[in-house]
Write a protein that holds these residues in place. Sequence first.
Motif, PDB file in Angstrom:
ATOM      1  N   UNK A  15       0.855  -1.194   0.000  1.00  0.00           N
ATOM      2  CA  UNK A  15       0.000   0.000   0.000  1.00  0.00           C
ATOM      3  C   UNK A  15       0.887   1.238   0.000  1.00  0.00           C
ATOM      4  N   UNK A  16       0.911   1.931  -1.118  1.00  0.00           N
ATOM      5  CA  UNK A  16       1.790   3.097  -1.253  1.00  0.00           C
ATOM      6  C   UNK A  16       1.369   4.257  -0.359  1.00  0.00           C
ATOM      7  N   UNK A  17       0.149   4.221   0.169  1.00  0.00           N
ATOM      8  CA  UNK A  17      -0.283   5.267   1.093  1.00  0.00           C
ATOM      9  C   UNK A  17       0.533   5.264   2.381  1.00  0.00           C
ATOM     10  N   UNK A  18       1.203   4.154   2.674  1.00  0.00           N
ATOM     11  CA  UNK A  18       2.028   4.067   3.880  1.00  0.00           C
ATOM     12  C   UNK A  18       3.164   5.077   3.847  1.00  0.00           C
ATOM     13  N   UNK A  19       3.583   5.487   2.662  1.00  0.00           N
ATOM     14  CA  UNK A  19       4.674   6.459   2.542  1.00  0.00           C
ATOM     15  C   UNK A  19       4.336   7.752   3.276  1.00  0.00           C
ATOM     16  N   UNK A  20       3.080   8.158   3.254  1.00  0.00           N
ATOM     17  CA  UNK A  20       2.667   9.386   3.933  1.00  0.00           C
ATOM     18  C   UNK A  20       2.847   9.267   5.446  1.00  0.00           C
ATOM     19  N   UNK A  21       2.517   8.114   6.003  1.00  0.00           N
ATOM     20  CA  UNK A  21       2.670   7.896   7.446  1.00  0.00           C
ATOM     21  C   UNK A  21       4.153   7.872   7.814  1.00  0.00           C
ATOM     22  N   UNK A  22       4.951   7.193   7.009  1.00  0.00           N
ATOM     23  CA  UNK A  22       6.385   7.129   7.288  1.00  0.00           C
ATOM     24  C   UNK A  22       7.008   8.522   7.223  1.00  0.00           C
ATOM     25  N   UNK A  23       6.650   9.289   6.224  1.00  0.00           N
ATOM     26  CA  UNK A  23       7.187  10.647   6.088  1.00  0.00           C
ATOM     27  C   UNK A  23       6.736  11.523   7.258  1.00  0.00           C
ATOM     28  N   UNK A  24       5.479  11.387   7.652  1.00  0.00           N
ATOM     29  CA  UNK A  24       4.943  12.159   8.774  1.00  0.00           C
ATOM     30  C   UNK A  24       5.690  11.827  10.072  1.00  0.00           C
ATOM     31  N   UNK A  25       6.171  10.596  10.180  1.00  0.00           N
ATOM     32  CA  UNK A  25       6.911  10.163  11.368  1.00  0.00           C
ATOM     33  C   UNK A  25       8.377  10.592  11.316  1.00  0.00           C
ATOM     34  N   UNK A  26       8.795  11.219  10.210  1.00  0.00           N
ATOM     35  CA  UNK A  26      10.168  11.683  10.093  1.00  0.00           C
ATOM     36  C   UNK A  26      11.060  10.781   9.280  1.00  0.00           C
ATOM     37  N   UNK A  27      10.490   9.781   8.650  1.00  0.00           N
ATOM     38  CA  UNK A  27      11.255   8.833   7.841  1.00  0.00           C
ATOM     39  C   UNK A  27      11.183   9.266   6.381  1.00  0.00           C
ATOM     40  N   UNK A  28      11.921  10.327   6.065  1.00  0.00           N
ATOM     41  CA  UNK A  28      11.877  10.914   4.727  1.00  0.00           C
ATOM     42  C   UNK A  28      12.764  10.189   3.719  1.00  0.00           C
TER      43      UNK A  28
END
Length: 66
Positions: A15-28
């Motif tokens: 699920x590519x939407x997970x990228x938004x959660x990872x980025x929001x958590x600081x995992x850019x």
Amino acid sequence: MIEKNMLISELLEKDERAAAILAQAGMHCIGCAAAGGETIEEAALEHGLDPVLLVRKLNLYLNRQV
């Protein structure tokens, strides 16, 4: 169901939407070559995050949205 031993690449494939959660958590750096071979737990710990809480957040987010 997302689990902490899942590879980042598997997560994003699922699920590519997970990228938004990872980025929001600081995992850019999720797009870098090394990140694809890391587990969610490994990446979370490298970024000073609690992997259990991150997995909960991912599961809540991905299961809530269509």
